[in-house]
Scaffold this motif. Structure first.
Motif, PDB file in Angstrom:
ATOM      1  N   VAL A 132       7.620  -1.883   6.944  1.00  0.00           N
ATOM      2  CA  VAL A 132       6.237  -1.423   6.807  1.00  0.00           C
ATOM      3  C   VAL A 132       5.779  -0.647   8.039  1.00  0.00           C
ATOM      4  O   VAL A 132       5.087   0.365   7.910  1.00  0.00           O
ATOM      5  N   ASP A 133       6.166  -1.078   9.243  1.00  0.00           N
ATOM      6  CA  ASP A 133       5.748  -0.373  10.469  1.00  0.00           C
ATOM      7  C   ASP A 133       6.179   1.096  10.437  1.00  0.00           C
ATOM      8  O   ASP A 133       5.404   1.990  10.780  1.00  0.00           O
ATOM      9  N   PRO A 153      -4.275   1.309   5.483  1.00  0.00           N
ATOM     10  CA  PRO A 153      -2.936   1.755   5.051  1.00  0.00           C
ATOM     11  C   PRO A 153      -1.858   0.682   5.203  1.00  0.00           C
ATOM     12  O   PRO A 153      -1.012   0.540   4.318  1.00  0.00           O
ATOM     13  N   ARG A 154      -1.886  -0.082   6.289  1.00  0.00           N
ATOM     14  CA  ARG A 154      -0.864  -1.121   6.496  1.00  0.00           C
ATOM     15  C   ARG A 154      -0.922  -2.169   5.385  1.00  0.00           C
ATOM     16  O   ARG A 154       0.107  -2.538   4.813  1.00  0.00           O
ATOM     17  N   GLU A 155      -2.133  -2.629   5.063  1.00  0.00           N
ATOM     18  CA  GLU A 155      -2.282  -3.648   4.012  1.00  0.00           C
ATOM     19  C   GLU A 155      -1.863  -3.100   2.652  1.00  0.00           C
ATOM     20  O   GLU A 155      -1.178  -3.775   1.883  1.00  0.00           O
ATOM     21  N   ILE A 156      -2.268  -1.863   2.362  1.00  0.00           N
ATOM     22  CA  ILE A 156      -1.933  -1.250   1.071  1.00  0.00           C
ATOM     23  C   ILE A 156      -0.419  -1.058   0.953  1.00  0.00           C
ATOM     24  O   ILE A 156       0.186  -1.391  -0.067  1.00  0.00           O
ATOM     25  N   LEU A 157       0.204  -0.544   2.016  1.00  0.00           N
ATOM     26  CA  LEU A 157       1.654  -0.319   1.989  1.00  0.00           C
ATOM     27  C   LEU A 157       2.419  -1.636   1.853  1.00  0.00           C
ATOM     28  O   LEU A 157       3.390  -1.716   1.094  1.00  0.00           O
ATOM     29  N   LEU A 160       1.963  -2.785  -1.800  1.00  0.00           N
ATOM     30  CA  LEU A 160       2.751  -1.951  -2.717  1.00  0.00           C
ATOM     31  C   LEU A 160       4.248  -2.221  -2.572  1.00  0.00           C
ATOM     32  O   LEU A 160       4.973  -2.310  -3.567  1.00  0.00           O
ATOM     33  N   LYS A 161       4.704  -2.360  -1.335  1.00  0.00           N
ATOM     34  CA  LYS A 161       6.134  -2.620  -1.075  1.00  0.00           C
ATOM     35  C   LYS A 161       6.548  -3.929  -1.747  1.00  0.00           C
ATOM     36  O   LYS A 161       7.567  -3.994  -2.431  1.00  0.00           O
TER      37      LYS A 161
END
Length: 197
Positions: A132-133, A153-157, A160-161
């Motif tokens: 994620v990073d 964006p970090r939480e969304i990614l 989604l991942k």
């Protein structure tokens, strides 16, 4: 890596590329999260193999005569996914008709069960994966990601991942694309494809 090692790697990659190009009878389809490098690795892979490259997102924009953020805004995600499925279906038919190519898909394409079944049946799915990073750092370079608007964006990614990994895991070739040169990722992709062939 010293100069001799780099030259050896290039020679190995060239030999691997020739072997793959001779055996290939179906499209290579790169799947994975936004920002993982599907387009940039796809372009390098198509160049190495001497095959055409198609970015499915570009093909969707061309077919719709609209940018992807506009499609999302005007018609919503369901409409976009349906168009994406139809464009990938057309590309797969072209690629399976004896004209192998390299196709980079959007992050959500392989999650659609119909699209995934088509890619698994008619192509070679390669899951480019990343932590994620790395994804956060890469997607921060552009502001054209509709799914990242209006949130962290970090939480969304990360969400989604986690949601998409069971679908991505069905790809027969899995390559980690971390903070390394795309040339190294390319070599790993080619090794995975040659093992699949």
């Amino acid at each position: 890596m010293d100069h001799d090692e780099a030259r050896l790697d290039q020679a190995e990659n060239a030999a691997l590329a020739r072997q793959i190009a001779q055996q290939l009878t179906r499209p290579i389809v790169l799947v994975g999260m936004m920002g993982v490098g599907k387009s940039s690795v796809g372009r390098r892979l198509s160049h190495a193999l001497g095959l055409p490259f198609v970015d499915a997102d570009d093909a969707i924009e061309e077919a719709a005569q609209m940018a992807i953020p506009e499609i999302f805004e005007t018609y919503g995600e369901a409409y976009f996914r349906d168009g994406e499925r139809r464009v990938i279906q057309r590309l797969m038919a072209e690629g399976a008709g004896g004209r192998p190519m390299v196709i980079a898909t959007g992050g959500g394409a392989f999650v659609n069960p119909e699209t995934r079944a088509l890619i698994l049946d008619k192509g070679i799915a390669v899951w480019l994966d990343s932590d994620v990073d790395t994804l956060v750092e890469r997607v921060g370079r552009k502001d054209n990601r509709p799914l990242l608007r209006g949130g962290n964006p970090r939480e969304i990614l990360a969400r989604l991942k986690a949601e998409r990994e069971p679908a991505y895991a069905q790809a027969p070739v899995h390559v980690m694309s971390g903070n390394q040169p795309h040339g190294r990722t390319l070599a790993m992709v080619m090794k995975g494809i040659s093992q699949w062939l």
